[in-house]
Enzyme design. Structure first.
Site, PDB file in Angstrom:
ATOM      1  N   ILE A  17     -36.242  14.489 -30.143  1.00  0.00           N
ATOM      2  CA  ILE A  17     -36.680  13.353 -30.248  1.00  0.00           C
ATOM      3  C   ILE A  17     -36.691  12.662 -29.079  1.00  0.00           C
ATOM      4  O   ILE A  17     -37.328  11.649 -28.602  1.00  0.00           O
ATOM      5  CB  ILE A  17     -36.319  12.727 -31.431  1.00  0.00           C
ATOM      6  CG1 ILE A  17     -37.416  11.318 -31.705  1.00  0.00           C
ATOM      7  CG2 ILE A  17     -34.895  12.041 -31.425  1.00  0.00           C
ATOM      8  CD1 ILE A  17     -37.261  10.823 -32.974  1.00  0.00           C
ATOM      9  N   VAL A  39     -28.934  13.202 -34.923  1.00  0.00           N
ATOM     10  CA  VAL A  39     -29.972  12.281 -34.032  1.00  0.00           C
ATOM     11  C   VAL A  39     -29.335  11.052 -33.345  1.00  0.00           C
ATOM     12  O   VAL A  39     -29.642  10.769 -32.145  1.00  0.00           O
ATOM     13  CB  VAL A  39     -31.138  11.997 -35.085  1.00  0.00           C
ATOM     14  CG1 VAL A  39     -32.208  10.894 -34.495  1.00  0.00           C
ATOM     15  CG2 VAL A  39     -32.036  13.169 -35.636  1.00  0.00           C
ATOM     16  N   ASP A  40     -28.604  10.570 -34.317  1.00  0.00           N
ATOM     17  CA  ASP A  40     -27.954   9.065 -33.574  1.00  0.00           C
ATOM     18  C   ASP A  40     -27.217   9.422 -32.475  1.00  0.00           C
ATOM     19  O   ASP A  40     -27.451   8.851 -31.337  1.00  0.00           O
ATOM     20  CB  ASP A  40     -27.242   8.347 -34.865  1.00  0.00           C
ATOM     21  CG  ASP A  40     -26.810   7.286 -34.504  1.00  0.00           C
ATOM     22  OD1 ASP A  40     -27.193   6.623 -33.600  1.00  0.00           O
ATOM     23  OD2 ASP A  40     -25.629   6.696 -35.111  1.00  0.00           O
ATOM     24  N   THR A 132     -32.029  13.129 -43.827  1.00  0.00           N
ATOM     25  CA  THR A 132     -31.926  14.588 -44.200  1.00  0.00           C
ATOM     26  C   THR A 132     -30.731  15.308 -43.679  1.00  0.00           C
ATOM     27  O   THR A 132     -30.683  16.619 -44.068  1.00  0.00           O
ATOM     28  CB  THR A 132     -33.125  15.275 -44.199  1.00  0.00           C
ATOM     29  OG1 THR A 132     -33.414  15.291 -42.666  1.00  0.00           O
ATOM     30  CG2 THR A 132     -34.386  14.732 -45.171  1.00  0.00           C
ATOM     31  N   VAL A 134     -26.579  14.624 -42.657  1.00  0.00           N
ATOM     32  CA  VAL A 134     -25.258  14.351 -43.226  1.00  0.00           C
ATOM     33  C   VAL A 134     -25.563  13.598 -44.501  1.00  0.00           C
ATOM     34  O   VAL A 134     -24.624  13.302 -45.366  1.00  0.00           O
ATOM     35  CB  VAL A 134     -24.276  13.653 -42.136  1.00  0.00           C
ATOM     36  CG1 VAL A 134     -23.842  14.628 -41.176  1.00  0.00           C
ATOM     37  CG2 VAL A 134     -24.737  12.418 -41.632  1.00  0.00           C
ATOM     38  N   TYR A 135     -26.556  12.831 -44.630  1.00  0.00           N
ATOM     39  CA  TYR A 135     -26.947  11.795 -45.685  1.00  0.00           C
ATOM     40  C   TYR A 135     -27.438  12.664 -46.975  1.00  0.00           C
ATOM     41  O   TYR A 135     -27.716  11.999 -47.871  1.00  0.00           O
ATOM     42  CB  TYR A 135     -27.533  10.508 -45.247  1.00  0.00           C
ATOM     43  CG  TYR A 135     -27.147   9.609 -44.395  1.00  0.00           C
ATOM     44  CD1 TYR A 135     -25.947   9.772 -43.912  1.00  0.00           C
ATOM     45  CD2 TYR A 135     -27.723   8.405 -44.197  1.00  0.00           C
ATOM     46  CE1 TYR A 135     -25.086   8.675 -43.355  1.00  0.00           C
ATOM     47  CE2 TYR A 135     -26.969   7.428 -43.573  1.00  0.00           C
ATOM     48  CZ  TYR A 135     -25.956   7.547 -43.155  1.00  0.00           C
ATOM     49  OH  TYR A 135     -25.267   6.687 -42.142  1.00  0.00           O
TER      50      TYR A 135
END
Length: 193
Positions: A17, A39-40, A132, A134-135
């Site tokens: 991304i 992603v963060d 989707t 670690v959460y």
């Protein structure tokens, strides 16, 4: 895979991304907005230290030092990213105990991110599969929520310039799940054309 919604394109991709050349990319952030894993972390590393500084400013000035609530979204510049903006949203942590509430919070992530992109005259937005990792939100359910919410926004909100929305998926396995969900939604509803 591409589909059309109200004259606008929704596309499924696998990839990174941080490389997307859209007006905005969406960060699956945690409430601190200070970076993290997945992603963060990738977005923070690619954007550079100015993103962290901007996120700290948002926390102080817009959130009064509080964490960003689940389902809400805020925007910063993209800095070293190809994208002009990063939209930060916090997905729900999946427990399985409050499925309907969790689904609504996840839908809010997509809707509020699209609204923020529209408010900043973005014409293109790239999303990851929010919550989707670690959460632990189940990918099949997340795909249904994401694609249905994006389609409803594009179909029902006409006062915006968004013409292209990408779901940038991390793995071929996630892509296959999103593709199956897109095809199911296309055949069972009029949300996707």
């Amino acid at each position: 895979m591409k589909t059309n919604v109200n004259g606008r394109t929704v596309e499924l991709l696998t990839g990174d991304i941080t490389k997307q050349q859209t007006d905005a990319i969406v960060n699956a952030a945690n409430g601190t907005l200070l970076g993290g894993g997945g992603v963060d972390g990738a977005i923070h590393r690619a954007a550079g230290n100015n993103l962290l500084t901007a996120c700290k400013s948002v926390r102080q000035e817009k959130l009064n030092g509080e964490k960003l609530p689940t389902g809400e979204a805020v925007i910063t510049d993209g800095f070293r990213l190809p994208a002009t903006y990063v939209i930060h949203t916090v997905g729900p942590v999946w427990s399985g105990n409050h499925q309907q509430r969790d689904e609504q919070l996840l839908a809010d992530c997509y809707w509020n991110s699209l609204q923020l992109a529209a408010d900043h005259q973005a014409t293109s937005v790239a999303f990851p599969s929010i919550a989707t990792g670690v959460y632990r939100f189940p990918v099949d359910l997340a795909a249904q929520v994401a694609l249905t919410t994006i389609a409803r926004f594009l179909r029902n909100q006409n006062d915006h310039d968004i013409r292209y929305v990408a779901m940038v998926l991390f793995s071929e396995q996630d892509y296959d799940i999103y593709q199956a969900s897109m095809e199911e939604i296309k055949t069972s509803t009029r949300d996707l054309e």
